[in-house]
Scaffold this active site. Structure first.
Site, short mmCIF file in Angstrom:
data_model
loop_
_atom_site.label_atom_id
_atom_site.label_comp_id
_atom_site.label_asym_id
_atom_site.label_seq_id
_atom_site.Cartn_x
_atom_site.Cartn_y
_atom_site.Cartn_z
NE ARG A 36 -4.41 -1.26 1.81
CZ ARG A 36 -5.39 -1.44 2.69
NH1 ARG A 36 -5.17 -1.19 3.97
NH2 ARG A 36 -6.57 -1.88 2.30
CE LYS A 199 -19.31 -14.62 9.25
NZ LYS A 199 -18.95 -13.45 10.08
N GLY A 355 -8.23 -8.16 0.08
CA GLY A 355 -7.42 -8.68 1.19
C GLY A 355 -6.82 -10.05 0.97
N GLY A 378 -12.18 -4.12 1.80
CA GLY A 378 -13.59 -3.77 1.87
C GLY A 378 -14.02 -2.79 0.79
C1 3PG Z 1 -8.71 -1.61 5.13
O1 3PG Z 1 -7.62 -2.15 5.35
O2 3PG Z 1 -9.75 -2.26 4.95
C2 3PG Z 1 -8.75 -0.12 5.03
O3 3PG Z 1 -7.54 0.45 5.37
C3 3PG Z 1 -9.88 0.45 5.86
O4 3PG Z 1 -9.70 0.08 7.20
P1 3PG Z 1 -10.97 -0.25 8.08
O5 3PG Z 1 -11.58 -1.50 7.54
O6 3PG Z 1 -10.46 -0.39 9.48
O7 3PG Z 1 -11.92 0.92 7.93
MG MG Z 2 -11.28 -3.25 6.24
#
Ligand code: 3PG
Ligand code: MG
Length: 397
Positions: A36, A199, A355, A378
């Site tokens: 990132r 899930k 992720g 997300g």
């Molecule tokens: C992430 O890693 O999903 C983003 O940096 C946002 O973080 P958060 O899910 O804690 O809002």
């Molecule tokens: Mg997140």
């Protein structure tokens, strides 16, 4: 909308919202994956080359009650210095006198990183007066935090309102959008979406939205067993969300109506316990004996999923096929990564994000053999759920 590349940054103090929410070692706080940070470098370098100075805003982790040492961005400074190749100043607070003083004396070409914006609850609350304090530190605002674009927080969203003529997307944010649009607009077909993870409830919205656009939806990972259960299968001790059985049936019915092919893992690698040293065997996914659980897709499934992927022109992958962190259950995810790489080599467009799947292609060494690996978790998921991302609309509106 203001074009980042044509904006005059000279002698401006440029507030850049980055997403430096990076994974760290739990005891040393060393960064374990700096993707990132590296992804933000093109924007940062451009601003510096154009004679601006940088005031960097980010969150790290999810601090609950004010400052917490383990979530301090001071642990990011040394890696950032190495990557940008110059000194990075640090302010122990993101607002207040120290931040003000250090940003005021900042010279063209210099970089100041501010402490974690989430040390204030006003950040996540999207508080306007907190956003105003952040905004007062700079002359213009660049949002390059795609990973946090789904958050309507002060530093991702409200802050933009203080720069009506001087707010813009950074290069990472616009690159992420361009890549996501290759999937959603002018889609080359067949389009195959691969959805995995533990899930069903995490993935319902994305699967429902993909029913409007995909030709094939491959479902793997723990969530697949709720689908088998919903169709009357025996899944032993595999993961199951009983309250989602109806959802799974609805998804299958809607896919039928729309002519979208849903592919479930017909066989699984099953184990007698959730452990790296479990006894394992290959087995039909809908007749798993009790005492056993499916932890990866099976050998026949690997073959059939691979064939579908190799025949696709557009591929979106979100979520692993099994417990890939354990070697014993990594073959499925690895084979899918390999198939996506192969399809890409043959001309398909492939986007990996969310992720775990990004971590998986990285782990198996395929990051450079797919078209794009998103920095979003997300945020990417919400984009493909069809939601508007507040961090993006704050710039475009
Ligand atoms: C992430 O890693 O999903 C983003 O940096 C946002 O973080 P958060 O899910 O804690 O809002
Ligand atoms: Mg997140």
């Amino acid at each position: 909308m203001i074009d980042f590349l044509n904006y005059d940054f000279s002698n401006k103090r440029v507030l850049v919202r980055v997403d430096f929410n990076v994974p760290q070692d739990k005891t040393t706080y060393q960064i374990t994956d700096d993707k990132r940070i590296r992804a933000a470098l093109p924007s940062l370098r451009h601003i510096l080359n154009k004679g601006g100075s940088l005031i960097l805003l980010s969150h790290l982790g999810r601090p609950k009650n004010g400052p917490e040492d383990r979530f301090s961005l001071k642990y990011i400074v040394s890696q950032l210095q190495i990557l940008v190749g110059k000194e990075v100043f640090f302010a122990n607070d993101c607002i207040g006198s120290e931040a003000k003083q250090k940003s005021t004396v900042l010279q063209a070409g210099e970089i100041l990183l501010l402490e974690n914006v989430r040390f204030y609850s006003e950040e996540t609350a999207g508080d306007l007066s907190f956003a105003k304090k952040l905004a007062s530190l700079g002359d213009c605002f660049v949002n390059d935090a795609f990973g946090a674009a789904h958050r309507a927080h002060a530093s991702t969203t409200q802050i933009a309102s203080f720069f009506p003529k001087d707010k813009m997307m950074g290069l990472l944010l616009s690159t992420e959008i361009e890549n996501a649009e290759k999937i959603m607009k002018n889609t080359l077909r067949p389009f195959t979406a691969i959805v995995g993870g533990a899930k069903v409830s995490d993935k319902v919205l994305i699967v429902e939205n993909l029913l409007n656009i995909a030709n094939h939806i491959i479902i793997g990972g723990g969530m697949a067993y709720t689908f088998f259960k919903a169709q009357g299968g025996e899944i032993g001790d595999s993961l199951c969300e009983i309250e989602r059985l109806g959802t799974c049936r609805e998804i299958i019915a809607r896919a039928d109506l729309r002519g979208v092919e849903i592919h479930l893992p017909i066989d699984s690698k099953i184990a007698n316990k959730f452990a790296f040293d479990a006894e394992t065997k290959n087995h039909n996914s809908n007749e798993i004996p009790s005492g056993w659980m499916g932890l990866d897709i099976g050998t026949e499934t690997i073959q059939s999923f691979t064939n579908i992927i190799l025949n696709s022109k557009t591929i979106l992958w979100n979520g692993p096929m099994g417990v890939f962190e354990m070697d014993a259950f990594s073959s499925g995810t690895k084979a899918i990564a390999q198939a996506v790489a192969e399809a890409t080599k043959n001309g398909a467009y492939s986007l990996i994000g969310g992720g775990d799947s990004a971590a998986a292609v990285q782990k198996f060494g395929y990051s450079d053999q797919v078209s794009y690996v998103s920095t979003g978790g997300g945020a990417l998921l919400e984009y493909f759920e069809g939601k508007e991302l507040p961090g993006i609309s704050a710039i475009t509106n």
